[in-house]
Design a protein around this motif. Structure first.
Motif, mmCIF file in Angstrom:
data_model
loop_
_atom_site.group_PDB
_atom_site.id
_atom_site.type_symbol
_atom_site.label_atom_id
_atom_site.label_comp_id
_atom_site.label_asym_id
_atom_site.label_seq_id
_atom_site.Cartn_x
_atom_site.Cartn_y
_atom_site.Cartn_z
ATOM 1 N N LEU A 214 -7.222 2.525 -7.897
ATOM 2 C CA LEU A 214 -8.073 2.030 -6.813
ATOM 3 C C LEU A 214 -7.710 0.620 -6.374
ATOM 4 O O LEU A 214 -8.134 0.171 -5.310
ATOM 5 C CB LEU A 214 -9.546 2.064 -7.243
ATOM 6 C CG LEU A 214 -10.141 3.437 -7.541
ATOM 7 C CD1 LEU A 214 -11.569 3.291 -8.050
ATOM 8 C CD2 LEU A 214 -10.110 4.315 -6.299
ATOM 9 N N ARG A 215 -6.949 -0.071 -7.195
ATOM 10 C CA ARG A 215 -6.552 -1.445 -6.885
ATOM 11 C C ARG A 215 -5.109 -1.498 -6.375
ATOM 12 O O ARG A 215 -4.441 -2.528 -6.480
ATOM 13 C CB ARG A 215 -6.690 -2.324 -8.122
ATOM 14 C CG ARG A 215 -8.091 -2.354 -8.698
ATOM 15 C CD ARG A 215 -9.068 -3.024 -7.765
ATOM 16 N NE ARG A 215 -9.111 -4.460 -7.956
ATOM 17 C CZ ARG A 215 -9.803 -5.283 -7.189
ATOM 18 N NH1 ARG A 215 -10.478 -4.817 -6.147
ATOM 19 N NH2 ARG A 215 -9.805 -6.574 -7.420
ATOM 20 N N SER A 216 -4.654 -0.416 -5.803
ATOM 21 C CA SER A 216 -3.296 -0.369 -5.271
ATOM 22 C C SER A 216 -3.196 -1.224 -4.016
ATOM 23 O O SER A 216 -4.200 -1.686 -3.463
ATOM 24 C CB SER A 216 -2.908 1.073 -4.943
ATOM 25 O OG SER A 216 -3.737 1.572 -3.904
ATOM 26 N N PHE A 217 -1.966 -1.422 -3.541
ATOM 27 C CA PHE A 217 -1.744 -2.211 -2.343
ATOM 28 C C PHE A 217 -1.635 -1.312 -1.118
ATOM 29 O O PHE A 217 -0.791 -1.512 -0.245
ATOM 30 C CB PHE A 217 -0.490 -3.070 -2.495
ATOM 31 C CG PHE A 217 -0.731 -4.347 -3.256
ATOM 32 C CD1 PHE A 217 -0.747 -5.559 -2.612
ATOM 33 C CD2 PHE A 217 -0.967 -4.318 -4.630
ATOM 34 C CE1 PHE A 217 -0.990 -6.741 -3.314
ATOM 35 C CE2 PHE A 217 -1.200 -5.482 -5.337
ATOM 36 C CZ PHE A 217 -1.221 -6.698 -4.668
ATOM 37 N N GLY A 218 -2.519 -0.334 -1.049
ATOM 38 C CA GLY A 218 -2.569 0.575 0.082
ATOM 39 C C GLY A 218 -3.929 0.541 0.740
ATOM 40 O O GLY A 218 -4.767 -0.324 0.440
ATOM 41 N N PRO A 219 -4.199 1.490 1.627
ATOM 42 C CA PRO A 219 -5.491 1.529 2.338
ATOM 43 C C PRO A 219 -6.690 1.595 1.393
ATOM 44 O O PRO A 219 -7.707 0.937 1.640
ATOM 45 C CB PRO A 219 -5.375 2.794 3.199
ATOM 46 C CG PRO A 219 -3.909 2.977 3.402
ATOM 47 C CD PRO A 219 -3.269 2.522 2.131
ATOM 48 N N LEU A 220 -6.571 2.382 0.316
ATOM 49 C CA LEU A 220 -7.682 2.486 -0.626
ATOM 50 C C LEU A 220 -7.930 1.151 -1.315
ATOM 51 O O LEU A 220 -9.076 0.721 -1.499
ATOM 52 C CB LEU A 220 -7.402 3.569 -1.666
ATOM 53 C CG LEU A 220 -8.519 3.846 -2.673
ATOM 54 C CD1 LEU A 220 -9.810 4.232 -1.957
ATOM 55 C CD2 LEU A 220 -8.095 4.938 -3.661
ATOM 56 N N GLY A 221 -6.847 0.463 -1.688
ATOM 57 C CA GLY A 221 -6.983 -0.855 -2.305
ATOM 58 C C GLY A 221 -7.616 -1.859 -1.360
ATOM 59 O O GLY A 221 -8.391 -2.715 -1.780
ATOM 60 N N LEU A 275 -7.313 -13.073 -1.620
ATOM 61 C CA LEU A 275 -5.870 -13.198 -1.822
ATOM 62 C C LEU A 275 -5.221 -11.823 -1.899
ATOM 63 O O LEU A 275 -4.171 -11.579 -1.276
ATOM 64 C CB LEU A 275 -5.606 -14.002 -3.096
ATOM 65 C CG LEU A 275 -4.162 -14.413 -3.389
ATOM 66 C CD1 LEU A 275 -3.634 -15.322 -2.286
ATOM 67 C CD2 LEU A 275 -4.075 -15.116 -4.737
ATOM 68 N N ARG A 276 -5.834 -10.921 -2.631
ATOM 69 C CA ARG A 276 -5.309 -9.558 -2.730
ATOM 70 C C ARG A 276 -5.366 -8.865 -1.373
ATOM 71 O O ARG A 276 -4.431 -8.145 -0.986
ATOM 72 C CB ARG A 276 -6.100 -8.733 -3.745
ATOM 73 C CG ARG A 276 -5.892 -9.144 -5.195
ATOM 74 C CD ARG A 276 -6.516 -8.140 -6.146
ATOM 75 N NE ARG A 276 -5.745 -6.912 -6.185
ATOM 76 C CZ ARG A 276 -6.027 -5.791 -5.525
ATOM 77 N NH1 ARG A 276 -7.092 -5.739 -4.734
ATOM 78 N NH2 ARG A 276 -5.265 -4.725 -5.636
ATOM 79 N N LEU A 277 -6.451 -9.061 -0.652
ATOM 80 C CA LEU A 277 -6.613 -8.398 0.627
ATOM 81 C C LEU A 277 -5.561 -8.885 1.625
ATOM 82 O O LEU A 277 -4.983 -8.067 2.380
ATOM 83 C CB LEU A 277 -8.021 -8.654 1.162
ATOM 84 C CG LEU A 277 -8.484 -7.773 2.333
ATOM 85 C CD1 LEU A 277 -8.500 -6.307 1.929
ATOM 86 C CD2 LEU A 277 -9.857 -8.199 2.803
ATOM 87 N N VAL A 278 -5.312 -10.184 1.648
ATOM 88 C CA VAL A 278 -4.282 -10.728 2.536
ATOM 89 C C VAL A 278 -2.924 -10.137 2.189
ATOM 90 O O VAL A 278 -2.122 -9.766 3.074
ATOM 91 C CB VAL A 278 -4.238 -12.268 2.432
ATOM 92 C CG1 VAL A 278 -3.020 -12.832 3.155
ATOM 93 C CG2 VAL A 278 -5.518 -12.875 3.020
ATOM 94 N N ALA A 279 -2.644 -10.032 0.888
ATOM 95 C CA ALA A 279 -1.359 -9.464 0.442
ATOM 96 C C ALA A 279 -1.226 -8.003 0.869
ATOM 97 O O ALA A 279 -0.164 -7.559 1.302
ATOM 98 C CB ALA A 279 -1.223 -9.580 -1.071
ATOM 99 N N ILE A 280 -2.307 -7.246 0.783
ATOM 100 C CA ILE A 280 -2.280 -5.834 1.183
ATOM 101 C C ILE A 280 -1.979 -5.701 2.661
ATOM 102 O O ILE A 280 -1.121 -4.910 3.081
ATOM 103 C CB ILE A 280 -3.621 -5.150 0.835
ATOM 104 C CG1 ILE A 280 -3.781 -5.035 -0.682
ATOM 105 C CG2 ILE A 280 -3.709 -3.765 1.488
ATOM 106 C CD1 ILE A 280 -5.145 -4.538 -1.121
ATOM 107 N N PHE A 281 -2.673 -6.482 3.478
ATOM 108 C CA PHE A 281 -2.443 -6.413 4.923
ATOM 109 C C PHE A 281 -1.032 -6.905 5.277
ATOM 110 O O PHE A 281 -0.404 -6.370 6.199
ATOM 111 C CB PHE A 281 -3.494 -7.223 5.674
ATOM 112 C CG PHE A 281 -4.841 -6.577 5.697
ATOM 113 C CD1 PHE A 281 -4.983 -5.198 5.942
ATOM 114 C CD2 PHE A 281 -5.995 -7.297 5.471
ATOM 115 C CE1 PHE A 281 -6.220 -4.587 5.968
ATOM 116 C CE2 PHE A 281 -7.251 -6.701 5.495
ATOM 117 C CZ PHE A 281 -7.358 -5.331 5.746
ATOM 118 N N SER A 282 -0.537 -7.897 4.539
ATOM 119 C CA SER A 282 0.819 -8.394 4.794
ATOM 120 C C SER A 282 1.863 -7.351 4.412
ATOM 121 O O SER A 282 2.900 -7.237 5.076
ATOM 122 C CB SER A 282 1.052 -9.685 4.015
ATOM 123 O OG SER A 282 0.172 -10.713 4.414
ATOM 124 N N SER A 283 1.573 -6.580 3.369
ATOM 125 C CA SER A 283 2.505 -5.545 2.918
ATOM 126 C C SER A 283 2.616 -4.416 3.917
ATOM 127 O O SER A 283 3.637 -3.726 3.992
ATOM 128 C CB SER A 283 2.061 -4.987 1.567
ATOM 129 O OG SER A 283 2.058 -5.985 0.581
#
Length: 285
Positions: A214-221, A275-283
């Motif tokens: 659930l903490r992946s760097f995708g839409p679910l994360g 910080l995690r959310l910014v990284a996910i959107f940047s990815s």
């Protein structure tokens, strides 16, 4: 009902078995003929000490907590976090050693936080020590994210400021009323979220869930991160309410350190999730 914040959940500004701000909160008419007018100290958690007479914001020099006290202590605590983060960023280049130091700092900060949470009185040394080690952890974490997603920490800081500022705005405007029902619903969601995250962590650790689950760097994360940030805003509203009640009840000035501690922990929560959310959107760009 107790606060979700580990600091307030142990003590808060309530000295009984109730929840500060709900079971023992001063109401709007407290000093104007409200429900406590006949016995203003009946539910005041400070009724047994010299602070019992304060049912409005205490002036400076009375030994009671004021908003200025909370602001100054919060600035000192958050400033210590910031200094620790800047020094860690500047002095600890991204490497396995710095990661180890970051994990060690996070563990020390957690221990100091728990010790303070179980103490009966606020300890500035413990609180500032927690802030310093938390700052080292955040500095290394931020540098790690910046090395892969340039500018992510700066965006996360702006996002944290935006969330906290917006939360304070809607709280002071009265658009959010911190009631017992509000707290129960929010706490139920928060507990469920933490349980799910704990289960997810175990599944990842044992290799059942791939890429963080659930903490992946995708839409679910990203969705989980947004939920976590909303919960952080919820925690802030509880903190704001408890600070207001502490001032209204004439809490000792030392309690301002406890307020600063709780606010710092909540803001750290929001920053890490941001910080995690910014990284996910940047990815996903």
């Amino acid at each position: 009902m107790r606060s979700s914040n580990p600091v307030f959940s142990r003590r808060g500004f309530s000295r009984d078995n109730g929840y500060a701000g709900f079971n023992t909160a001063p109401q709007a008419g407290y000093a104007q003929g409200g429900p406590y007018a006949q016995n203003p100290y009946a539910q005041n958690p400070y009724a047994q000490n010299s602070y019992a007479q304060a049912d409005v914001q205490a002036p400076a020099g009375t030994g009671r907590m004021t908003m200025d006290d909370v602001i100054v202590r919060s600035a000192l605590t958050l400033g210590t976090v910031a200094v620790g983060a800047v020094l860690a960023w500047a002095l600890l280049p991204v490497s396995g050693t710095s990661y180890g130091l970051a994990v060690g700092s996070a563990l020390i900060a957690f221990v100091l936080a728990m010790v303070q949470s179980f103490k009966r009185t606020p300890s500035p040394a413990l609180i500032l020590g927690y802030a310093a080690f938390e700052g080292v952890f955040l500095g290394v974490l931020s540098e790690m994210f910046n090395s892969r997603w340039s500018g992510a920490p700066f965006q996360a800081v702006l996002g944290t400021m935006a969330v906290s500022g917006a939360t304070l705005l809607v709280y002071k405007a009265g658009w959010i009323r911190v009631t017992a029902r509000y707290a129960r619903i929010g706490m139920s969601i928060a507990i469920a979220f933490m349980v799910v995250m704990a289960v997810n962590l175990l599944l990842v650790a044992f290799g059942v869930a791939d890429d963080g689950g659930l903490r992946s760097f995708g839409p679910l994360g990203a969705l989980v991160g947004i939920i976590a940030i909303v919960l952080g805003a919820f925690f802030l509203t509880l903190d704001f309410k408890q600070i207001e009640d502490g001032i209204a009840y004439g809490a000792p000035r030392s309690e301002a350190w406890l307020a600063a501690f709780g606010l710092t922990m909540t803001l750290v929560w929001i920053y890490v999730e941001m910080l995690r959310l910014v990284a996910i959107f940047s990815s996903n760009d």
